[in-house]
Design an enzyme around this catalytic site. Structure first.
Site, short mmCIF file in Angstrom:
data_model
loop_
_atom_site.label_atom_id
_atom_site.label_comp_id
_atom_site.label_asym_id
_atom_site.label_seq_id
_atom_site.Cartn_x
_atom_site.Cartn_y
_atom_site.Cartn_z
N HIS A 300 -5.84 -10.12 -6.07
CA HIS A 300 -4.92 -10.87 -5.20
C HIS A 300 -4.87 -10.27 -3.78
CE1 HIS A 300 -1.61 -7.96 -6.34
NE2 HIS A 300 -1.27 -8.19 -5.09
N GLY A 443 -3.28 -2.91 -6.01
CA GLY A 443 -4.67 -2.49 -5.98
C GLY A 443 -4.82 -0.99 -6.17
N1 ARG Z 1 2.00 -7.49 -5.85
C1 ARG Z 1 2.44 -6.32 -5.17
C2 ARG Z 1 1.49 -6.03 -4.02
O1 ARG Z 1 0.80 -6.91 -3.60
C3 ARG Z 1 2.63 -5.19 -6.11
C4 ARG Z 1 3.86 -5.39 -6.83
C5 ARG Z 1 4.13 -4.38 -7.83
N2 ARG Z 1 5.47 -4.63 -8.23
C6 ARG Z 1 6.16 -3.87 -9.04
N3 ARG Z 1 7.38 -4.18 -9.26
N4 ARG Z 1 5.60 -2.87 -9.62
O2 ARG Z 1 1.53 -5.00 -3.42
#
Ligand code: ARG
Length: 504
Positions: A300, A443
């Site tokens: 993503h 990532g």
């Molecule tokens: N999707 C998030 C990003 O793009 C990471 C989210 C991780 N969230 C969590 N509650 N551990 O950086």
């Protein structure tokens, strides 16, 4: 989800409708021409035909004779058996049954061919499937040759060499093992390097690795494909040992001496595999160095931003923006063939234009081996420049935290993430909240130390909010994507070798 409320209606609830004796039959069926229809419907409100708003808009002219009818109280019709009523509707019944059968069949065939490939091998992301027996048989049947990739793997805690033929994985005895085989195996695993071959007593490895033992007929030099060698099946390894392999020095922190530091700020060299991925100069995501050429991250992070020119990789830094050191250029971005912009298969690889030099502050982390399991409760590390609170800014300094792995069973509890955790994900964190990865950490590594070697168990993927109770972090489970990683690395390394040959 969209739900429909079913209201129960009794006959008394229904209004008396004024119906002309003769009616133009509407194309959708018969209204008053067949009052039996209304009577045959169960009185649960689903009787479409009795609802006043369904009366055809062709209002009777004042000259028409009008009779008052109460559609539900036709005694003759009430006495009719189910079969007789069904017979009255045989045409409609036939049409709808045929429609259902046709739709089910075409959907079933479509899904079967397009998605399931049941019992067969799927060629990458394509819809082509080949017989499992043709996998790793020395001949390419898939358009891009995927069926001849991922034919070697390292398994279990001690990195046992396994080869595949016809969909069957076999453990290689140390009997006739040579460094040529070792080098070839590393090449097939997507490395340009080879460190050493060793051996482990058969009875010391995981039982499931002991079932099928083979020895390989050893070539005298040159790079070969292991699965194309003569495979001699053995009931026991003559040497009593199986071959184990190391292709890269990884998972060490030569520059790090553990000392207690303030808070959770990290020290230089503490996470030498951590990189910052920056798009047009802005930190977007984390990533992990796995070889001199390859960075592993989340799909993503790069989905929709797959122009390598826009990206820069910063390695060996702890403070952002890190522009003091030169950004490493990205040559290629590949994300998992099955990633569809959702939560599953959230993994991608970035190939660097020039290889990294490992120097203590820049070091690779080891990939786990096939079949390695990480017990829940194991304490692992997460790190990154992500936000320090949900919706916040990314952090200037590299931060880290220790989190326990959470079993999928626990992570899919009704109050956690019911139905959201696939086999390709692993949860980590605290159900009471308080410690978690957050936006901008994606990532980056979920790293676990395993007898003083650090392994990449997960890549930060998603979570609801950050550090909230019952909403732990979810990470892409690396062991589940190993064959995809190997396959991509093997193909690109092969391309490179070909380019080098044509360039000379
Ligand atoms: N999707 C998030 C990003 O793009 C990471 C989210 C991780 N969230 C969590 N509650 N551990 O950086």
């Amino acid at each position: 989800m969209f739900t429909i409320e079913v209201v129960s209606v009794t006959e008394e609830d229904l209004p008396t409708v004024e119906t002309p004796n003769t009616l133009i039959v509407s194309p959708l069926g018969s209204f008053a021409a067949e009052p039996t229809a209304a009577a045959a419907e169960p009185a649960n409100g689903q009787s479409e035909k009795a609802r006043p708003e369904d009366v055809p808009p062709t209002a009777p002219s004042p000259s028409m004779p009008i009779t008052k009818v109460q559609p539900f109280l036709n005694e003759d019709d009430l006495r009719k058996s189910v079969w007789e009523r069904a017979l009255d509707h045989r045409l409609e019944l036939l049409v709808s049954v045929t429609a259902v059968v046709v739709i089910t069949l075409s959907l079933g065939i479509g899904l079967g061919v397009g998605l399931s490939c049941a019992g067969k091998f799927r060629c990458g992301a394509s819809s082509k499937c080949i017989e499992a027996l043709l996998q790793c048989d020395g001949k390419e049947q898939c358009e891009n040759g995927e069926d001849e990739l991922s034919c070697v793997r390292l398994s279990g805690r001690s990195s046992v060499v396994q080869v595949q033929r016809a969909g069957l994985w076999m453990t290689v005895c140390f009997d006739d093992w040579t460094i040529w085989l070792g080098e070839s195996a590393c090449r097939q695993l997507g490395y340009n390097s080879y460190v050493a071959s060793s051996s482990s007593p058969v009875n010391s490895i995981e039982p499931e690795l002991q079932y099928i033992l083979v020895s390989l007929d050893s070539p005298h030099g040159g790079v070969v494909k292991l699965h194309n060698m003569t495979i001699i099946s053995k009931s026991q390894c003559t040497s009593g040992k199986v071959a184990t392999l190391k292709c890269i020095e990884c998972g060490f922190r030569p520059q790090y001496t553990s000392r207690i530091v303030g808070g959770n700020l990290s020290r230089p060299g503490q996470f030498p595999w951590q990189v910052s991925l920056q798009n047009k100069g802005e930190h977007m995501c984390g990533g992990s160095i796995i070889t001199p050429h390859w960075i592993l991250t989340a799909a993503h992070c790069v989905y929709g931003f797959s122009n390598p020119v826009e990206w820069g990789v910063y390695a060996g830094i702890t403070e952002l923006p890190g522009h003091g050191s030169a950004a490493l250029e990205v040559d290629k971005i590949v994300y998992h063939a099955r990633y569809k912009g959702k939560l599953d298969y959230d993994i991608a690889l970035l190939k660097l234009r020039t290889p990294l030099l490992f120097n203590g502050s820049v070091e690779p982390i080891c990939l786990p081996n096939h079949g390695e399991v990480y017990e829940d409760g194991t304490m692992c590390w997460i790190s990154g420049w992500g936000a320090t609170e949900n919706g916040g800014e990314s952090s200037v300094v590299l931060r880290s935290a220790v989190v326990p792995l959470i079993s999928t069973k626990e992570c899919t509890q009704p109050d956690v993430y019911p139905g959201l955790i696939s086999a390709g994900m692993i949860c980590a964190g605290y159900l009471q909240g308080g410690v978690d990865s957050c936006q901008g950490d994606s990532g980056g590594p979920l790293a676990c130390e395993d007898s003083s070697v650090w392994k990449l168990v997960g890549a930060t993927s998603w979570g609801i909010g950050c550090a909230d109770a019952n909403k732990p972090g979810v990470y892409t489970r690396i062991t589940q994507s190993l064959s995809w990683i190997r396959q991509e690395m093997e193909v690109r390394t092969r391309e490179e070798t070909l380019q080098a040959i044509t360039a000379n």
